[in-house]
Design an enzyme around this catalytic site. Structure first.
Site, PDB file in Angstrom:
ATOM      1  N   GLU A   1       1.619   7.026   6.957  1.00  0.00           N
ATOM      2  CA  GLU A   1       2.721   6.504   6.143  1.00  0.00           C
ATOM      3  C   GLU A   1       2.512   6.890   4.678  1.00  0.00           C
ATOM      4  OE1 GLU A   1       3.698   2.338   6.795  1.00  0.00           O
ATOM      5  OE2 GLU A   1       2.715   2.411   8.726  1.00  0.00           O
TER       6      GLU A   1
ATOM      7  N   ASP B   1      16.613   0.487  11.818  1.00  0.00           N
ATOM      8  CA  ASP B   1      15.834   1.723  12.073  1.00  0.00           C
ATOM      9  C   ASP B   1      16.662   2.820  12.751  1.00  0.00           C
ATOM     10  OD1 ASP B   1      13.599   0.294  11.082  1.00  0.00           O
ATOM     11  OD2 ASP B   1      13.104  -0.440  13.076  1.00  0.00           O
TER      12      ASP B   1
ATOM     13  N   SER C   1       0.841  -1.205   0.000  1.00  0.00           N
ATOM     14  CA  SER C   1       0.000   0.000   0.000  1.00  0.00           C
ATOM     15  C   SER C   1       0.878   1.258   0.000  1.00  0.00           C
ATOM     16  CB  SER C   1      -0.973  -0.003   1.174  1.00  0.00           C
ATOM     17  OG  SER C   1      -0.300   0.139   2.396  1.00  0.00           O
ATOM     18  N   ASN C   2       2.059   1.175   0.609  1.00  0.00           N
ATOM     19  CA  ASN C   2       2.981   2.327   0.552  1.00  0.00           C
ATOM     20  C   ASN C   2       3.518   2.526  -0.859  1.00  0.00           C
ATOM     21  OD1 ASN C   2       3.546   3.732   3.222  1.00  0.00           O
ATOM     22  ND2 ASN C   2       3.549   1.573   3.832  1.00  0.00           N
TER      23      ASN C   2
ATOM     24  N   ASN D   1      13.429   4.225   4.202  1.00  0.00           N
ATOM     25  CA  ASN D   1      12.531   3.216   4.768  1.00  0.00           C
ATOM     26  C   ASN D   1      11.403   3.917   5.512  1.00  0.00           C
ATOM     27  OD1 ASN D   1      11.701   0.570   5.684  1.00  0.00           O
ATOM     28  ND2 ASN D   1      12.580   1.072   7.682  1.00  0.00           N
TER      29      ASN D   1
ATOM     30  N   HIS E   1       8.807   3.478   8.730  1.00  0.00           N
ATOM     31  CA  HIS E   1       8.596   2.673   9.938  1.00  0.00           C
ATOM     32  C   HIS E   1       7.353   3.199  10.669  1.00  0.00           C
ATOM     33  CE1 HIS E   1       9.592   0.002  13.218  1.00  0.00           C
ATOM     34  NE2 HIS E   1       9.288   0.995  14.038  1.00  0.00           N
TER      35      HIS E   1
END
Ligand code: GRF
Length: 209
Positions: free
Chosen positions: A179, A150, A13-14, A107, A109
């Site tokens: 996000e 991260d 979905s991102n 990235n 998170h």
């Protein structure tokens, strides 16, 4: 025009949020390759639906993760990829991969780093821990990827309030919406060369270079 490579493991979905934003013409970049480490990742279909080359590369076909990562670099290099986006990619990148794309891997998170991140914090576990700790706010973070989990320089964060009746599932859903806002935004800023890194912090310049 920045050539973008996306790594996924799941629903994507991102990835879709980035595809949509590029579709609006707001990003000076295009996705030239999507790679999944999972054959049935729905993100591959999302890519194919809009004509982006989307491939599954099976980690099991390589002697180890180093060789697998070298294969990924090879495929991205072939297409002159200059930005790697981890959009729900659940494997660790090798040192060689990170070195090759130093400060060019981002990235997403689903927490406000440095809270609820690092080993073991993925998926619903992140939101479960937020609730168990009685946090009043949570959110999402886009960051550059370095050798840690991260730990790279933070590019963008956005928070939301945790409601009394939130569950891990309801939080996950609301964080995901954030996000989808901040990941495409970070991609846009990167493509406009507006993200500077200084001493492990980033600075976003106002002026488009
Ligand atoms: C997102 O919550 C992301 O933060 C995490 O994995 C999830 C991926 O979701 N790294 P999707 O595949 O983009 O739908």
């Amino acid at each position: 025009m920045v050539e973008i490579g996306v790594l996924i493991s799941g629903g994507g979905s991102n990835l879709q949020a980035i595809i949509d934003e590029i579709g609006k013409g707001d990003i000076r970049g295009r996705i030239s390759l999507i790679i999944s480490n999972k054959e049935d990742a729905y993100g591959l279909i999302r890519g194919k639906n809009v004509g982006i080359e989307s491939i599954f590369i099976d980690p099991k076909k390589f002697p180890g993760m180093e060789e697998y990562n070298l294969e990924l670099v090879k495929e991205f290099k072939k297409r002159n990829v200059d930005l790697i986006v981890l959009a729900g990619y659940l494997k660790i990148l090798s040192k060689e991969f990170i070195d090759y794309y130093r400060n060019k891997i981002i990235n997403i998170h689903p927490s406000l780093i440095p809270s609820f991140c690092g080993d073991g914090f993925y998926g619903l576990k992140v939101h479960q821990a937020v609730i168990e700790n009685g946090c009043k706010v949570t959110g999402a973070t886009v960051h550059f990827v370095d050798e840690g989990t991260d730990t790279g320089p933070i590019i963008l964060q956005k928070s939301l309030e945790v409601k009394d009746d939130d569950t891990a599932q309801t939080l996950q859903k609301r964080v995901l919406e954030i996000e989808h806002e901040i990941l495409p935004k970070a991609v846009r800023l990167f493509c406009e060369k507006r993200i500077e890194i200084q001493d492990s912090r980033t600075r976003i310049s106002e002026v488009v270079i």
